[in-house]
Motif scaffolding. Structure first.
Motif, PDB file in Angstrom:
ATOM      1  N   UNK A   5       0.822  -1.206   0.000  1.00 43.91           N
ATOM      2  CA  UNK A   5       0.000   0.000   0.000  1.00 43.91           C
ATOM      3  C   UNK A   5       0.861   1.264   0.000  1.00 43.91           C
ATOM      4  N   UNK A   6       1.900   1.299   0.847  1.00 45.65           N
ATOM      5  CA  UNK A   6       2.745   2.497   0.895  1.00 45.65           C
ATOM      6  C   UNK A   6       3.538   2.660  -0.394  1.00 45.65           C
ATOM      7  N   UNK A   7       3.940   1.549  -1.019  1.00 46.81           N
ATOM      8  CA  UNK A   7       4.632   1.645  -2.315  1.00 46.81           C
ATOM      9  C   UNK A   7       3.696   2.221  -3.367  1.00 46.81           C
ATOM     10  N   UNK A   8       2.424   1.829  -3.315  1.00 48.84           N
ATOM     11  CA  UNK A   8       1.437   2.355  -4.263  1.00 48.84           C
ATOM     12  C   UNK A   8       1.222   3.841  -4.075  1.00 48.84           C
ATOM     13  N   UNK A   9       1.137   4.277  -2.830  1.00 48.57           N
ATOM     14  CA  UNK A   9       0.961   5.704  -2.551  1.00 48.57           C
ATOM     15  C   UNK A   9       2.191   6.491  -2.964  1.00 48.57           C
ATOM     16  N   UNK A  10       3.367   5.919  -2.731  1.00 47.54           N
ATOM     17  CA  UNK A  10       4.600   6.595  -3.125  1.00 47.54           C
ATOM     18  C   UNK A  10       4.682   6.729  -4.644  1.00 47.54           C
ATOM     19  N   UNK A  11       4.296   5.696  -5.358  1.00 48.11           N
ATOM     20  CA  UNK A  11       4.263   5.775  -6.822  1.00 48.11           C
ATOM     21  C   UNK A  11       3.285   6.855  -7.273  1.00 48.11           C
ATOM     22  N   UNK A  12       2.114   6.898  -6.654  1.00 53.19           N
ATOM     23  CA  UNK A  12       1.122   7.926  -6.998  1.00 53.19           C
ATOM     24  C   UNK A  12       1.699   9.323  -6.756  1.00 53.19           C
ATOM     25  N   UNK A  14       4.871  10.182  -6.793  1.00 52.23           N
ATOM     26  CA  UNK A  14       5.894  10.451  -7.809  1.00 52.23           C
ATOM     27  C   UNK A  14       5.263  10.799  -9.145  1.00 52.23           C
ATOM     28  N   UNK A  15       4.181  10.123  -9.519  1.00 52.22           N
ATOM     29  CA  UNK A  15       3.492  10.424 -10.771  1.00 52.22           C
ATOM     30  C   UNK A  15       2.921  11.840 -10.732  1.00 52.22           C
ATOM     31  N   UNK A  16       2.289  12.199  -9.615  1.00 55.81           N
ATOM     32  CA  UNK A  16       1.721  13.540  -9.485  1.00 55.81           C
ATOM     33  C   UNK A  16       2.805  14.615  -9.539  1.00 55.81           C
ATOM     34  N   UNK A  66       8.998   8.845 -12.085  1.00 55.81           N
ATOM     35  CA  UNK A  66       7.906   7.860 -12.102  1.00 55.81           C
ATOM     36  C   UNK A  66       8.470   6.450 -11.957  1.00 55.81           C
ATOM     37  N   UNK A  67       9.540   6.176 -12.691  1.00 52.95           N
ATOM     38  CA  UNK A  67      10.138   4.837 -12.657  1.00 52.95           C
ATOM     39  C   UNK A  67      10.791   4.531 -11.305  1.00 52.95           C
ATOM     40  N   UNK A 114       9.936  21.299  -3.731  1.00 51.32           N
ATOM     41  CA  UNK A 114      11.271  20.937  -3.231  1.00 51.32           C
ATOM     42  C   UNK A 114      11.138  20.190  -1.904  1.00 51.32           C
ATOM     43  N   UNK A 115      10.189  20.611  -1.071  1.00 54.05           N
ATOM     44  CA  UNK A 115       9.925  19.883   0.177  1.00 54.05           C
ATOM     45  C   UNK A 115       9.463  18.463  -0.083  1.00 54.05           C
ATOM     46  N   UNK A 116       8.602  18.284  -1.081  1.00 54.47           N
ATOM     47  CA  UNK A 116       8.172  16.941  -1.457  1.00 54.47           C
ATOM     48  C   UNK A 116       9.336  16.088  -1.932  1.00 54.47           C
ATOM     49  N   UNK A 117      10.250  16.700  -2.674  1.00 54.23           N
ATOM     50  CA  UNK A 117      11.433  15.956  -3.127  1.00 54.23           C
ATOM     51  C   UNK A 117      12.313  15.564  -1.950  1.00 54.23           C
TER      52      UNK A 117
END
Length: 134
Positions: A5-12, A14-16, A66-67, A114-117
């Motif tokens: 679940x956390x990997x899915x949220x992290x991917x989401x 990164x896509x956003x 994304x990758x 930048x904070x998100x990064x």
């Protein structure tokens, strides 16, 4: 431990985050001449060199984000680029009254990204520690 679940949220996430770079890079590519003129107006030196590098960073960095490839490096590069862009292209402190709010909003958007990064960098670092500790 990282859950599915956390990997899915992290991917989401990164896509956003990547979406803005992908769109910006493609738009710069499609309006190359106008963007080159805009870079000149901003006082960016060597625009004919900086613009293709910017497009490559935005499109390539967005896809790599994304990758999840070398996430610490990609997120670090995009964080630095985003902060540099905030100070170069969104100088709200010198904007006229009509542009002030828009430039301030874009500046703060870049700072927030930048904070998100930084969060992605920390998460990638923690993930490496967890994996190495197994």
């Amino acid at each position: 431990m990282t859950t599915t679940s956390s990997r899915g949220w992290t991917l989401a996430a990164r896509v956003l985050m990547a979406a803005i770079f992908l769109v910006a890079g493609v738009r710069k590519l499609m309006t190359y001449g106008a963007t080159l003129g805009y870079f000149a107006k901003l006082g960016i030196p060597f625009g004919d060199v900086v613009l293709p590098l910017t497009i490559a960073l935005e499109i390539g960095g967005g896809l790599l984000l994304i990758a999840g490839w070398r996430l610490q490096w990609v997120a670090s590069a995009l964080a630095l680029f985003t902060l540099a862009t905030a100070f170069t292209a969104h100088a709200f402190w010198s904007a006229d009254a009509a542009q002030f709010s828009g430039q301030l909003n874009n500046f703060l958007k870049n700072v927030a990204m930048a904070g998100g990064f930084l969060l992605l960098i920390v998460q990638a670092t923690d993930g490496k520690r967890t994996t190495a500790g197994r």
